[in-house]
Design a protein around this motif. Structure first.
Motif, short mmCIF file in Angstrom:
data_model
loop_
_atom_site.label_atom_id
_atom_site.label_comp_id
_atom_site.label_asym_id
_atom_site.label_seq_id
_atom_site.Cartn_x
_atom_site.Cartn_y
_atom_site.Cartn_z
N LYS A 713 0.83 -1.20 0.00
CA LYS A 713 0.00 0.00 0.00
C LYS A 713 0.87 1.26 0.00
O LYS A 713 0.58 2.24 -0.71
CB LYS A 713 -0.90 -0.02 1.23
N VAL A 716 2.28 1.87 -3.49
CA VAL A 716 1.28 2.45 -4.39
C VAL A 716 1.11 3.93 -4.11
O VAL A 716 1.01 4.77 -5.03
CB VAL A 716 -0.06 1.70 -4.25
N ARG A 720 1.87 7.14 -6.60
CA ARG A 720 0.84 8.14 -6.91
C ARG A 720 1.37 9.55 -6.66
O ARG A 720 1.15 10.48 -7.46
CB ARG A 720 -0.40 7.88 -6.06
N VAL A 754 4.20 3.63 -11.90
CA VAL A 754 2.82 3.26 -12.23
C VAL A 754 2.33 4.18 -13.32
O VAL A 754 2.29 5.39 -13.13
CB VAL A 754 1.90 3.37 -11.00
N GLY A 762 -3.89 -1.41 -10.73
CA GLY A 762 -2.94 -1.72 -9.67
C GLY A 762 -3.55 -1.57 -8.30
O GLY A 762 -3.23 -2.31 -7.39
N LYS A 763 -4.48 -0.69 -8.12
CA LYS A 763 -5.10 -0.46 -6.82
C LYS A 763 -6.00 -1.61 -6.45
O LYS A 763 -6.12 -1.98 -5.29
CB LYS A 763 -5.91 0.84 -6.88
#
Length: 957
Positions: A713, A716, A720, A754, A762-763
């Motif tokens: 997490k 990711v 972002r 990403v 991907g989330k």
């Protein structure tokens, strides 16, 4: 005068013919005497049955069975009218005679023509086989069973095909000469002294109150109603066959097609007062032909306890000789004579699956190397009681030798002293030493074979209808002598295809060709190095009180009772068994209500139980008999502690009944033993850890999963933020001062981990998993962050200044683990899932055999405990069991086994074993009967619940 001379030649020849006819008539008695000396006489002429009308399906089957009508209501008067009469008065009336049966002369088929009849067994052949040769001169004087001729009888319903037509076969069992007879001087006789005084077994019941009597009798009548319904269903849909299929209303023949349920239930009918049904059943009993069966072999254990035991018990309970139902004893003797052939082995241990057809039965054989303890040791009571009734010691001798073998084995010691391993080598041969002898013999045979002419032929003889003696397929081509040095001798190899038999091959010179040929003679057994009973099979041994072992231990104290306490071996055997069970097998299970109950475990050992024993803490329905065994043994051998142990063992099975949704105990399961049998309390943590052997690692796996998920997490989120920063940079350097909108052809930044198009994918992907296959698994569709470019380019609300800092998208709701199918279960969750999916009753570790097949062992021990203690709580416990069983097993025409006692709606499996009416319902009925009905101080029951009368005078009469 001229005319007389003309015919004088005719007169002369007529006189000669008359003279010859006279001589033949005078010598007819001699011919009859010669004919009578043959062992198998021709059958008597059949009685002509009364004419019957044949109209379609109602046509009657023609019967030649002593003129008995095939109609159900036309019972033989000698059966129906002799009740209570002594049909054979006189000084010898107490000695029953073996029925003089006659040979069936039916049309021979091709199978009959192939039957192999060996020459008489010679002493030389027996000695070559390496077994003890009896004195045949002495054996000729022995009181062994006479040659019995097969009766010419109608094949009754006990041997019908699927279309309900008589089985068409010319092959019947017939008595054959014994290969290993016991000389008369060596037959073990029954004890002849007066029975000893044995302690009272039953409780001294007092006067019953009117209220208790009313309740008891009401329950008893409900049990009888179940018997009446089941018997009516059997009589209508399966009469003459082994078992009723109570759901489909058909029948099954798992045994030999000799009407197992009918014979097994005879004494139950009498005990329950169903006398008319009993008398009707006797007609069917007389139709049973034990000389022919639907199976190629007779299962000796099942046949003995159900058929032989059923016939003897029915004879006993109906009054014995004074009862007048002599057909029961006649049929018992007919069957016993067939079964006696199983003991014709070198060490007199029985063959347990007996191929009764003459071509095989006539061959020498040995007992099996992998016999079950129960099969070997559970023949004693039936043959002993038959010996007591008939005063024929040969029946007792047959089983006394088995007892002696067990006694010697117990004395010499087993891996667990006192009890025996599940599999027994009863062959009497030391296999290791025997293999060495066979290897040496093989080499000698090959050497001898090489010396013969390469064109020699071997006449192996015709094989029987069973193809058990197909030696011809093993004969090697004589044109290939070069291969013989690479193979075993063909003669020795045949032992694998002929039940351990070898051809007695001899060399003979053919007078026509002048060549030496190998001729196949009689069959002989291979050489044997003698030994007693020993463990069968290979590897580890198993010890328990359960299936394949149970009834041998049950028979030790019961046989002591049947013999009036005159054979001390049975007492010694039982006491050593009980001590071993208490030391090694008994355990207290940990149960939720802390009930003080016991079960008997199973042990596996490689021979050193002190160090390598492995226990299985099993709960099996078959083992439930042991409560009654301990209680009764404790009474007759005056060991009060054993009575208490019997009580706790019986309460254990009652608890197993109470614990399931159906109220019925499963066939097999496992529980958790208490660490301390004297101080045992329910421990939920220990129970859950036992259910989940991987409990230590399971919570660690959950923590590792959460750490991987948190790292994923964070990665990711970092990607972002980097993407957002890159977008802000492009926006600040643009001409318009506004972020540039990406075009369809625009590529993402190379250093961005990403890309824009894959951000949402991907989330949603499974967290912490690397391979592509995991991304395809479904996950809950959560709301994605707001990353719409149109919103980013829109003008600010009037009165506000547009921010140069990119907007941070809204965050997801806090992730939860419960909806993630890839998250490993915690220990608590795994246990809850196991209990729910397997529907485990609390206290059970597993239930590996969930069915109930109408077994009697639990109610058997409940009945024993009631009769021994007099405590009425056992009647109440039994009634709860009865109601639960009836609720789930009842069908329109009987009762059926069920597939799953853990289901609230189990499926009926369409099988009604004969022990449902022979045992289960009988024990329930006796639980609510007057205590003097089948009193334990007057009767002793075999393992199929057949009551045998305990002797009050010498020789069991």
């Amino acid at each position: 005068m001229f005319r007389l001379r003309r015919y004088r030649y005719y007169v002369f020849f007529a006189a000669i013919v008359v003279f010859l006819l006279y001589r033949v008539a005078q010598n007819s008695e001699q011919w009859e005497a010669v004919s009578a000396s043959f062992p198998h006489a021709a059958p008597p002429p059949k009685l002509k049955p009364p004419p019957t009308s044949k109209t379609g399906a109602d046509s009657q089957v023609d019967t030649s069975l002593k003129g008995i009508s095939s109609k159900d209501d036309d019972l033989p008067q000698r059966i129906l009218d002799n009740s209570g009469k002594d049909s054979s008065p006189g000084k010898d009336s107490l000695k029953a005679e073996i029925p003089d049966l006659k040979n069936t002369q039916q049309a021979e088929d091709e199978d009959d023509a192939a039957d192999f009849e060996p020459p008489p067994k010679s002493d030389i052949a027996i000695k070559e086989a390496g077994v003890l040769a009896y004195d045949h001169d002495e054996a000729a004087k022995a009181t062994t069973a006479p040659v019995i001729n097969v009766p010419d009888k109608n094949v009754g319903k006990g041997a019908m095909d699927a279309e309900n037509n008589p089985v068409k076969t010319a092959i019947h069992w017939k008595k054959v000469p014994e290969h290993f007879p016991v000389p008369e001087s060596e037959i073990i006789p029954l004890p002849t002294e007066k029975p000893k005084k044995i302690p009272t077994i039953q409780f001294a019941f007092g006067k019953e109150s009117a209220e208790n009597r009313e309740l008891r009798e009401a329950r008893q009548q409900q049990v009888k109603a179940e018997m009446e319904r089941g018997w009516a269903g059997y009589w209508k849909y399966a009469r003459g066959h082994d078992e009723l299929s109570p759901v489909s209303k058909k029948y099954r023949d798992p045994f030999c097609g000799w009407a197992a349920t009918l014979v097994d239930s005879l004494d139950t009918l009498w005990i329950m007062g169903m006398e008319e049904e009993f008398k009707e059943a006797l007609l069917e009993v007389e139709k049973i032909d034990f000389t022919i069966g639907k199976r190629p072999e007779i299962p000796v254990f099942e046949t003995t306890i159900r058929y032989l035991g059923g016939l003897i018990a029915a004879y006993d309970v109906s009054g014995g000789k004074s009862g007048g139902y002599d057909i029961l004893l006649e049929k018992a003797l007919e069957l016993a004579e067939i079964l006696m052939g199983v003991f014709d082995t070198p060490n007199r241990m029985p063959v347990l699956y007996y191929n009764w057809k003459p071509s095989f039965a006539s061959q020498p054989r040995r007992a099996p190397t992998n016999a079950g303890v129960a099969e070997l040791g559970s023949l004693a009571m039936e043959f002993t009681r038959l010996a007591q009734i008939t005063k024929e010691n040969k029946y007792y001798d047959a089983v006394a030798r088995i007892t002696d073998a067990f006694y010697e084995w117990q004395e010499s010691g087993t891996s667990i002293p006192g009890i025996f391993p599940e599999q027994v080598d009863a062959s009497g041969c030391n296999r290791t030493a025997q293999n060495e002898l066979e290897a040496a013999q093989s080499a000698a045979d090959i050497e001898a074979y090489d010396e013969t002419d390469s064109n020699n032929s071997l006449d192996a003889g015709a094989a029987g209808e069973d193809n058990e003696l197909d030696f011809e397929s093993d004969v090697k081509a004589k044109s290939q002598p070069d291969r013989l040095d690479k193979a075993e001798s063909s003669v020795l190899k045949r032992s694998r295809k002929s039940s351990a038999l070898n051809l007695n091959v001899v060399k003979k010179k053919n007078p026509k060709t002048g060549k030496v040929e190998l001729i196949a003679g009689e069959r002989i057994l291979p050489e044997c190095v003698s030994q007693g009973l020993t463990s069968g099979g290979w590897g580890a041994e198993q010890y328990s009180m359960g299936g394949s072992q149970d009834s041998t231990y049950e028979y030790f104290p019961k046989q002591w009772l049947l013999l009036g306490g005159l054979e001390p071996k049975y007492k010694e055997l039982h006491l050593k068994v009980s001590e071993a069970v208490k030391k090694w097998l008994l355990f207290r299970p940990m149960v939720p209500d802390n009930r003080d109950i016991l079960f008997s475990a199973k042990i596996t050992t490689s021979g050193e139980p002190e160090t390598d024993a492995k226990w299985q803490y099993e709960v099996t329905h078959l083992t439930c008999f042991v409560g009654g065994m301990f209680a009764m043994g404790g009474k007759i051998f005056e060991v009060p502690a054993d009575v208490e142990i019997g009580k706790k063992l019986t309460e254990g099975c009652v608890w197993a009944y109470e614990s399931t949704p159906t109220g019925i105990m499963p066939e097999g399961a496992h529980v958790l033993p208490c660490p301390d049998a004297k101080n045992c309390h329910w421990n939920q943590t220990l129970y859950e850890q036992t259910l989940d052997p991987a409990f230590e690692s399971r919570d660690e796996q959950v923590e590792e999963y959460r750490e991987r998920k948190a790292k994923a997490k964070a990665a990711v989120e970092k990607a972002r933020m980097e993407k957002q920063n890159a977008q802000d940079l492009r926006s600040s350097t643009g001409k318009t001062g506004r972020p540039n909108k990406s075009t369809p052809d625009e590529k993402p930044l190379e250093d961005s981990p990403v890309d824009h198009n894959n951000a949402r994918v991907g989330k949603r992907a499974p967290v912490g998993l690397e391979d592509d296959t995991m991304e395809s698994r479904p996950v809950k569709n959560k709301k994605a962050p707001a990353l719409d470019d149109d919103l980013e380019d829109s003008d600010p609300v009037p009165g506000f200044k547009k921010s140069t800092i990119s907007q941070v998208p809204l965050q997801d709701d806090e992730d939860t683990d419960e909806d993630d199918p890839l998250r490993p279960l915690s220990h608590k969750e795994w246990v809850a899932n196991k209990i729910e999916s397997e529907k485990l009753p609390k206290g059970f570790v597993n239930v590996n055999w969930r069915s109930y097949i109408l077994r009697p062992e639990a109610i058997e021990s409940v009945w024993y405990m009631y009769r021994i203690t007099g405590d009425k709580k056992w009647q109440d416990e039994g009634w709860k069991m009865f109601e639960a069983i009836v609720r789930h097993t009842t069908t329109e025409v009987g009762s059926s086994a069920i597939d799953n006692v853990l289901s609230t709606n189990p499926k009926q499996s369409d099988e009604m074993e004969s022990f449902w009416t022979a045992e289960t319902l009988k024990y329930f009925y006796l639980l609510y009967s007057e205590p003097n009905l089948i009193s334990l101080d007057q009767w002793v029951l075999n393992t199929e619940a057949h009551p045998f009368k305990r002797p009050k005078s010498s020789f069991g009469v």
